[in-house]
Design an enzyme around this catalytic site. Structure first.
Site, mmCIF file in Angstrom:
data_model
loop_
_atom_site.group_PDB
_atom_site.id
_atom_site.type_symbol
_atom_site.label_atom_id
_atom_site.label_comp_id
_atom_site.label_asym_id
_atom_site.label_seq_id
_atom_site.Cartn_x
_atom_site.Cartn_y
_atom_site.Cartn_z
ATOM 1 N N ASP A 162 16.310 -49.292 80.907
ATOM 2 C CA ASP A 162 14.997 -48.719 80.587
ATOM 3 C C ASP A 162 14.366 -48.215 81.884
ATOM 4 O OD1 ASP A 162 12.438 -48.073 79.915
ATOM 5 O OD2 ASP A 162 12.012 -49.938 78.832
ATOM 6 N N GLY A 170 10.800 -35.244 71.548
ATOM 7 C CA GLY A 170 11.378 -34.709 70.316
ATOM 8 C C GLY A 170 10.717 -33.386 69.998
ATOM 9 N N TYR A 206 2.548 -34.976 75.357
ATOM 10 C CA TYR A 206 3.822 -34.591 76.001
ATOM 11 C C TYR A 206 3.627 -33.558 77.122
ATOM 12 C CZ TYR A 206 8.551 -32.561 76.238
ATOM 13 O OH TYR A 206 9.767 -32.081 76.655
ATOM 14 N N LYS A 253 4.123 -33.860 81.321
ATOM 15 C CA LYS A 253 5.038 -32.990 82.070
ATOM 16 C C LYS A 253 4.291 -32.300 83.229
ATOM 17 C CE LYS A 253 9.028 -33.246 79.834
ATOM 18 N NZ LYS A 253 10.171 -33.922 80.491
ATOM 19 N N ASN A 289 12.589 -24.489 74.710
ATOM 20 C CA ASN A 289 13.474 -24.797 73.564
ATOM 21 C C ASN A 289 14.968 -24.635 73.806
ATOM 22 O OD1 ASN A 289 11.749 -25.523 71.336
ATOM 23 N ND2 ASN A 289 10.956 -23.432 71.473
ATOM 24 N N LYS A 324 14.510 -30.534 66.810
ATOM 25 C CA LYS A 324 13.729 -29.305 66.997
ATOM 26 C C LYS A 324 14.202 -28.249 66.008
ATOM 27 C CE LYS A 324 12.387 -29.987 71.677
ATOM 28 N NZ LYS A 324 11.920 -29.098 72.728
ATOM 29 N N ALA A 325 13.466 -27.128 65.974
ATOM 30 C CA ALA A 325 13.677 -26.128 64.908
ATOM 31 C C ALA A 325 15.132 -25.667 64.732
ATOM 32 C CB ALA A 325 12.751 -24.937 65.144
ATOM 33 N N GLN A 339 5.433 -18.025 62.923
ATOM 34 C CA GLN A 339 5.285 -18.482 64.309
ATOM 35 C C GLN A 339 6.542 -18.086 65.090
ATOM 36 O OE1 GLN A 339 5.679 -20.403 61.596
ATOM 37 N NE2 GLN A 339 6.374 -22.463 62.020
ATOM 38 N N ARG A 383 9.131 -18.066 68.677
ATOM 39 C CA ARG A 383 9.647 -18.855 69.798
ATOM 40 C C ARG A 383 10.846 -18.122 70.410
ATOM 41 N NH1 ARG A 383 5.836 -21.293 68.431
ATOM 42 N NH2 ARG A 383 5.467 -23.518 68.222
HETATM 43 P P1 NAD Z 1 16.947 -36.117 74.359
HETATM 44 O O1 NAD Z 1 15.911 -36.892 73.634
HETATM 45 O O2 NAD Z 1 18.204 -35.769 73.617
HETATM 46 O O3 NAD Z 1 17.330 -36.844 75.701
HETATM 47 C C1 NAD Z 1 16.437 -37.635 76.448
HETATM 48 C C2 NAD Z 1 17.117 -38.961 76.678
HETATM 49 O O4 NAD Z 1 16.229 -39.790 77.459
HETATM 50 C C3 NAD Z 1 17.381 -39.726 75.374
HETATM 51 O O5 NAD Z 1 18.762 -39.998 75.228
HETATM 52 C C4 NAD Z 1 16.579 -40.995 75.519
HETATM 53 O O6 NAD Z 1 17.204 -42.135 74.968
HETATM 54 C C5 NAD Z 1 16.439 -41.116 77.037
HETATM 55 N N1 NAD Z 1 15.316 -41.975 77.382
HETATM 56 C C6 NAD Z 1 14.082 -42.029 76.797
HETATM 57 N N2 NAD Z 1 13.355 -42.996 77.341
HETATM 58 C C7 NAD Z 1 14.132 -43.573 78.297
HETATM 59 C C8 NAD Z 1 13.930 -44.657 79.184
HETATM 60 N N3 NAD Z 1 12.786 -45.334 79.194
HETATM 61 N N4 NAD Z 1 14.938 -44.995 80.015
HETATM 62 C C9 NAD Z 1 16.106 -44.315 79.994
HETATM 63 N N5 NAD Z 1 16.371 -43.290 79.167
HETATM 64 C C10 NAD Z 1 15.380 -42.918 78.322
HETATM 65 O O7 NAD Z 1 16.236 -34.803 74.882
HETATM 66 P P2 NAD Z 1 16.829 -33.516 75.609
HETATM 67 O O8 NAD Z 1 16.611 -32.372 74.705
HETATM 68 O O9 NAD Z 1 18.201 -33.778 76.128
HETATM 69 O O10 NAD Z 1 15.802 -33.368 76.817
HETATM 70 C C11 NAD Z 1 16.126 -33.704 78.160
HETATM 71 C C12 NAD Z 1 14.941 -33.382 79.046
HETATM 72 O O11 NAD Z 1 14.591 -32.008 78.922
HETATM 73 C C13 NAD Z 1 13.671 -34.174 78.695
HETATM 74 O O12 NAD Z 1 12.985 -34.508 79.872
HETATM 75 C C14 NAD Z 1 12.862 -33.187 77.896
HETATM 76 O O13 NAD Z 1 11.488 -33.467 77.953
HETATM 77 C C15 NAD Z 1 13.224 -31.886 78.591
HETATM 78 N N6 NAD Z 1 13.019 -30.717 77.716
HETATM 79 C C16 NAD Z 1 13.841 -30.494 76.670
HETATM 80 C C17 NAD Z 1 13.633 -29.398 75.865
HETATM 81 C C18 NAD Z 1 14.526 -29.104 74.691
HETATM 82 O O14 NAD Z 1 14.307 -28.099 74.014
HETATM 83 N N7 NAD Z 1 15.552 -29.916 74.396
HETATM 84 C C19 NAD Z 1 12.569 -28.531 76.129
HETATM 85 C C20 NAD Z 1 11.742 -28.796 77.196
HETATM 86 C C21 NAD Z 1 11.978 -29.893 78.013
#
Ligand code: NAD
Length: 344
Positions: free
Chosen positions: A59, A84, A154, A158, A183, A197-198, A225, A227
């Site tokens: 964690d 998410g 969120y 960031k 996205n 996501k969408a 909408q 994107r």
């Molecule tokens: P994801 O949810 O698939 O991956 C994030 C991972 O972080 C998850 O596996 C989760 O279990 C892990 N996590 C959460 N809390 C934790 C903790 N306390 N300790 C350790 N691990 C932890 O999401 P993703 O789409 O792979 O996104 C990765 C990064 O990119 C994130 O920071 C997200 O905010 C950013 N992001 C993603 C998108 C997108 O469209 N996917 C868009 C903008 C930003």
């Protein structure tokens, strides 16, 4: 790409998630031999996992876990976040903001470890809401994050963490690189359970319609909408290029191919070879009215921008989700309720 020595220790946080899993897979393909992968999820719930990688369940909201994870790491990709799609972030604002613990402790740990490069994944959700009220959007430029009016919860987290990266760079000399992802989509990511996501949600709904013969689809909002959506391969390429670059400010990493949600559904229907009756759920979470990535800066800085056509990326994404559903697999087993409360 990525100018680290192949045996330098590289840490990927959030490695059990969508982008982190692809990043680890790709680093291995590029010949990196010393990868540490950390995620809060138990290993069996990681989308991609490799035996020749040091896989750790921890964690990262906890300081000690971050210091252990960062130890000896030359390069850190900090992707872990509690996140998410709109259905999740509009209803879990406190949880999204608690990710500030991950980013704070990871920056402190990176500094202590003498890490050479720290990459942070920010988001287009930092952009000011008042710039995104029209579906005929003017694409968002980097300066449009201020005066700040980020996505509540969120997006504010960031934005704050971006600034923390900047100050760790200015005050402590830690080399931080920050990308604002727009996205991201692709296979091996969340497609059900409430965090999807969408692109994944629509692929799942179309695949379900195909598999069950019930030719209907529920769409959140009126479908007008807009994107842009970036395919995972472009995201990885952008991460490497930005990490290696001299770009010292948060920069857009997104596709500039703008579509409405209705057009996205058209694309997936065409891939699947079905036509569905559309039911619009007007009270569902839908986020800002329109959003696109202005890529002027990334093109000027890197001579590159994400370019995978949406149709091509969605084909691969839809096929993967269809096969998962057909095989009876879901990824909703590991829900947020199974994540222990931070430092309770
Ligand atoms: P994801 O949810 O698939 O991956 C994030 C991972 O972080 C998850 O596996 C989760 O279990 C892990 N996590 C959460 N809390 C934790 C903790 N306390 N300790 C350790 N691990 C932890 O999401 P993703 O789409 O792979 O996104 C990765 C990064 O990119 C994130 O920071 C997200 O905010 C950013 N992001 C993603 C998108 C997108 O469209 N996917 C868009 C903008 C930003």
């Amino acid at each position: 790409m990525l100018e680290q020595a192949k045996d330098d220790l590289i840490l990927v946080t959030g490695a059990g998630g969508f982008i982190g899993g692809h990043l680890v897979a790709d680093l291995r393909r590029k010949g990196f031999t010393n990868i540490r992968a950390v995620d809060i999820k138990p290993l069996e719930h990681w989308y991609q996992r490799f035996d020749d990688v040091e896989n750790i369940t921890a964690d990262l909201r906890l300081r000690d876990a971050c210091f252990a994870a960062a130890k000896d790491a030359r390069c850190i990709f900090n992707l872990a976040a509690d996140m998410g799609g709109m259905g999740f972030i509009e209803t879990h604002k406190a949880e999204c903001m608690i990710s500030v613990l991950i980013n704070t402790h990871m920056l402190m740990a990176a500094r202590a470890a003498g890490t050479e490069r720290f990459f942070y994944s920010s988001s287009a959700c930092v952009y000011a809401g008042y710039k995104q009220n029209d579906p005929n959007v003017t694409a968002l430029k980097e300066e449009d994050a201020y005066p700040a009016d980020a996505e509540d919860g969120y997006g504010w987290e960031k934005l704050f963490s971006e600034r923390m990266c900047r100050h760790f760079m200015e005050d402590y000399g830690l080399t931080c690189r920050v990308a604002r992802f727009h996205n991201v989509y692709g296979p091996y990511g969340t497609f059900d359970g409430g965090r999807e996501k969408a692109p994944a949600a629509i692929s799942r709904k179309v695949a379900q319609a195909k598999l069950t013969g019930r030719h209907e689809i529920e769409i959140w909002g009126d479908g007008h909408q807009t994107r842009s959506f970036m395919y995972i391969d472009d995201c990885l390429e952008g991460i490497y290029r930005i990490t290696d670059s001299g770009i010292e400010y948060p920069i857009n990493l997104g596709s500039a191919e703008l579509v409405s949600i209705n057009q996205l559904v058209d694309i997936v229907e065409e891939i699947a070879g079905v036509k569905l009756k559309r039911i619009y759920k007007l009270d569902a979470p839908q986020g800002v009215r329109g959003r696109n990535s202005d890529n002027t800066r990334i093109k000027a800085e890197l001579g590159w921008e994400p370019s995978t056509p949406l149709r091509e990326g969605m084909e691969k994404t839809y096929r993967w989700i269809f096969d998962e559903l057909k095989a009876g697999r879901t990824d909703s087993v590991f829900t947020r309720d199974t994540i222990p409360a931070a430092a309770a």
